[in-house]
Design a protein around this motif. Structure first.
Motif, mmCIF file in Angstrom:
data_model
loop_
_atom_site.group_PDB
_atom_site.id
_atom_site.type_symbol
_atom_site.label_atom_id
_atom_site.label_comp_id
_atom_site.label_asym_id
_atom_site.label_seq_id
_atom_site.Cartn_x
_atom_site.Cartn_y
_atom_site.Cartn_z
ATOM 1 N N CYS A 70 0.858 -1.181 0.000
ATOM 2 C CA CYS A 70 0.000 0.000 0.000
ATOM 3 C C CYS A 70 0.893 1.229 0.000
ATOM 4 N N ARG A 109 3.489 -2.143 -7.667
ATOM 5 C CA ARG A 109 3.328 -0.863 -6.958
ATOM 6 C C ARG A 109 4.703 -0.618 -6.357
ATOM 7 N N PRO A 117 -2.936 9.176 0.049
ATOM 8 C CA PRO A 117 -4.082 10.032 0.340
ATOM 9 C C PRO A 117 -4.667 9.567 1.666
ATOM 10 N N TRP A 212 -1.321 6.273 -11.580
ATOM 11 C CA TRP A 212 -2.783 6.242 -11.473
ATOM 12 C C TRP A 212 -3.295 7.358 -10.578
ATOM 13 N N GLY A 214 -5.957 8.402 -7.645
ATOM 14 C CA GLY A 214 -6.654 7.748 -6.546
ATOM 15 C C GLY A 214 -8.123 8.127 -6.516
ATOM 16 N N GLU A 215 -8.860 7.375 -5.743
ATOM 17 C CA GLU A 215 -10.292 7.633 -5.560
ATOM 18 C C GLU A 215 -10.531 9.055 -5.051
ATOM 19 N N ARG A 216 -9.583 9.587 -4.267
ATOM 20 C CA ARG A 216 -9.773 10.908 -3.663
ATOM 21 C C ARG A 216 -9.214 12.049 -4.510
ATOM 22 N N LYS A 238 -8.661 5.138 -10.208
ATOM 23 C CA LYS A 238 -9.451 4.353 -9.265
ATOM 24 C C LYS A 238 -10.879 4.889 -9.297
ATOM 25 N N ARG A 269 -13.074 -0.160 -7.399
ATOM 26 C CA ARG A 269 -12.902 -0.614 -5.998
ATOM 27 C C ARG A 269 -14.182 -0.264 -5.266
ATOM 28 N N ASP A 298 -9.795 -3.720 -8.281
ATOM 29 C CA ASP A 298 -9.078 -3.617 -7.012
ATOM 30 C C ASP A 298 -10.062 -4.057 -5.925
ATOM 31 N N HIS A 301 -9.615 -2.000 -1.698
ATOM 32 C CA HIS A 301 -9.872 -0.715 -1.049
ATOM 33 C C HIS A 301 -11.325 -0.425 -0.718
ATOM 34 N N HIS A 341 -5.855 -5.905 -9.180
ATOM 35 C CA HIS A 341 -4.948 -5.004 -8.459
ATOM 36 C C HIS A 341 -4.977 -5.393 -6.974
ATOM 37 N N GLU A 343 -3.028 -5.555 -2.957
ATOM 38 C CA GLU A 343 -1.970 -5.139 -2.033
ATOM 39 C C GLU A 343 -1.413 -6.401 -1.389
ATOM 40 N N ASP A 373 -2.313 0.452 4.504
ATOM 41 C CA ASP A 373 -3.440 -0.490 4.477
ATOM 42 C C ASP A 373 -2.973 -1.933 4.686
#
Ligand code: PEP
Ligand code: CO
Length: 400
Positions: A70, A109, A117, A212, A214-216, A238, A269, A298, A301, A341, A343, A373
């Motif tokens: 992660c 990764r 994030p 990539w 991120g979701e945020r 993501k 995810r 993924d 997450h 994807h 971790e 994570d």
């Protein structure tokens, strides 16, 4: 809204989600200037070669295994981790390749996965409220105020560590190429490693092969989307359960306006309980709009929970469930579930529950070493893929 023409710094001035609270922006600028004088960590040719492989994935002829920590540690620890991740990824990918009968693109990764994030600016560590750990490129994980202070010198240490990992990966014998990837989060670092390629007259992000969002940080009007929209790399985004089809189409339009296979990978995810309802309308919308994206799952997450002790964990059962539903949802309309994807930690990691790992939350702390994570142990990762082998090995309807 009129947008200014893209250049490596055109993200500045837009909203930068997740920006670390650097104490002195001048020090960040000084570190970025030093980075601009250092060699890229990947080449334009290799980045283009990966993009061509991902076009094969988009066409249903190859599959991707992306995985690793992660949060990757800086320094010597990062080298040790990279060796272990490389071995695990090749082992898993070789098995997948045998089951699927198609080449498996291996992406770590690795060599830059240093920025995290966070959902809140502070976190509780042993009952004490501290500034959140934002990854080794920003601050230290040690639970003290001093360590948690963002330190721009870390931008240069991150580069040195990434360069050492790249050198190590090159040195190790391997059955196949291991490509590098990380979340493009700290834009000062990424901008400084973006270089013009005179041969193609494009800008290539040379901190990694496959960055990539991120979701945020996937807001269509935000700085991160602006930045990645202009680099020639293959890129990922993501996508979590709150995205609407309209929002996703705006993102696809921003990142893949030319509708080019291999350009954009959507890494979903959703969470085990949400994927079967949330994903089908998204797949239908993207398909109807004609974006030849790679769909990757993924399953980590959307499935993070806290044990009663407060420690973050994941149930391997949830991970298997999400991956299985994802695969079914994609196969149903004749799309190719293009990758996974994960971790992944060490062989003996005890961060996720089930599948031969800890069965009870009280056993989690035995070998709980993640910086962020909870990761699957290597045997748990094998178990996840084994459990969906039947689904994945189903004959792939090729759409292209
Ligand atoms: C991650 O990949 O570690 C991560 C933070 O993912 P996401 O942006 O999907 O939450
Ligand atoms: Co993570």
């Amino acid at each position: 809204m009129e947008r200014t023409r893209w250049h490596p710094g055109s993200w500045q001035g837009l909203t930068v989600a997740q920006r670390p609270p650097w104490p002195d922006p001048n020090e960040v600028a000084a570190a970025a200037r030093r980075l601009r004088g250092l060699p890229g960590l990947t080449t334009a040719g290799d980045v283009a070669a990966l993009r061509a492989r991902l076009a094969e994935v988009a066409a249903g002829r190859e599959f991707i295994l992306q995985g690793g920590d992660c949060a990757e540690p800086l320094g010597a620890e990062g080298i040790v981790a990279a060796r272990a991740r490389q071995a695990a990824l090749h082992e898993l990918a070789d098995r997948l390749q045998a089951w699927l009968g198609v080449p498996v693109v291996r992406i770590g990764r690795l060599a830059g996965q240093y920025g995290k994030p966070r959902s809140a600016p502070t976190e509780l560590v042993n009952g004490r409220e501290l500034p959140s750990y934002r990854g080794d490129i920003v601050n230290g994980v040690e639970p003290t105020e001093a360590a948690r202070r963002p330190d721009p010198r870390r931008l240069l240490r991150a580069y040195d560590s990434a360069a050492a990992v790249v050198a190590e990966l090159r040195r190790l014998p391997a059955p196949d190429r291991l490509w590098t990837s990380h979340e493009a989060l700290v834009l000062e670092y990424e901008q400084a490693l973006t270089r013009h390629d005179p041969e193609t007259d494009t800008w290539v992000l040379r901190s990694t092969h496959f960055p990539w969002l991120g979701e945020r940080t996937r807001n269509t009007d935000g700085a991160h989307v602006e930045f990645l929209s202009g680099v020639a790399n293959p890129i990922g985004a993501k996508v979590g359960p709150t995205v609407t089809p309209d929002e996703l189409l705006r993102l696809c339009q921003r990142l893949d306006p030319q509708r080019e296979p291999g350009r954009l990978t959507l890494i979903t995810r959703m969470g085990a309980g949400t994927v079967a309802t949330a994903l089908p309308p998204l797949v239908a919308a993207v398909r109807a709009a004609g974006h030849p994206v790679v769909w990757m799952c993924d399953p980590m997450h959307g499935n993070t929970i806290r044990a009663s002790s407060g420690v973050k964990t994941r149930l391997v059962g949830d991970i298997v469930f999400e991956l299985a539903r994802f695969t079914e949802v994609l196969l149903e309309p004749g799309e190719w579930p293009g990758g996974v994807h994960l971790e992944i930690g060490d062989h003996d990691s005890t961060e996720c529950l089930g599948a031969g790992g800890p069965t009870d939350p009280s056993q989690l702390l035995k070998a709980y070493r993640t910086l962020c994570d909870p990761r699957l142990s290597v045997p748990q990762a094998h178990q996840v893929l084994t459990e969906i082998q039947q689904l994945l090995a189903a004959p792939a309807p090729v759409t292209a």
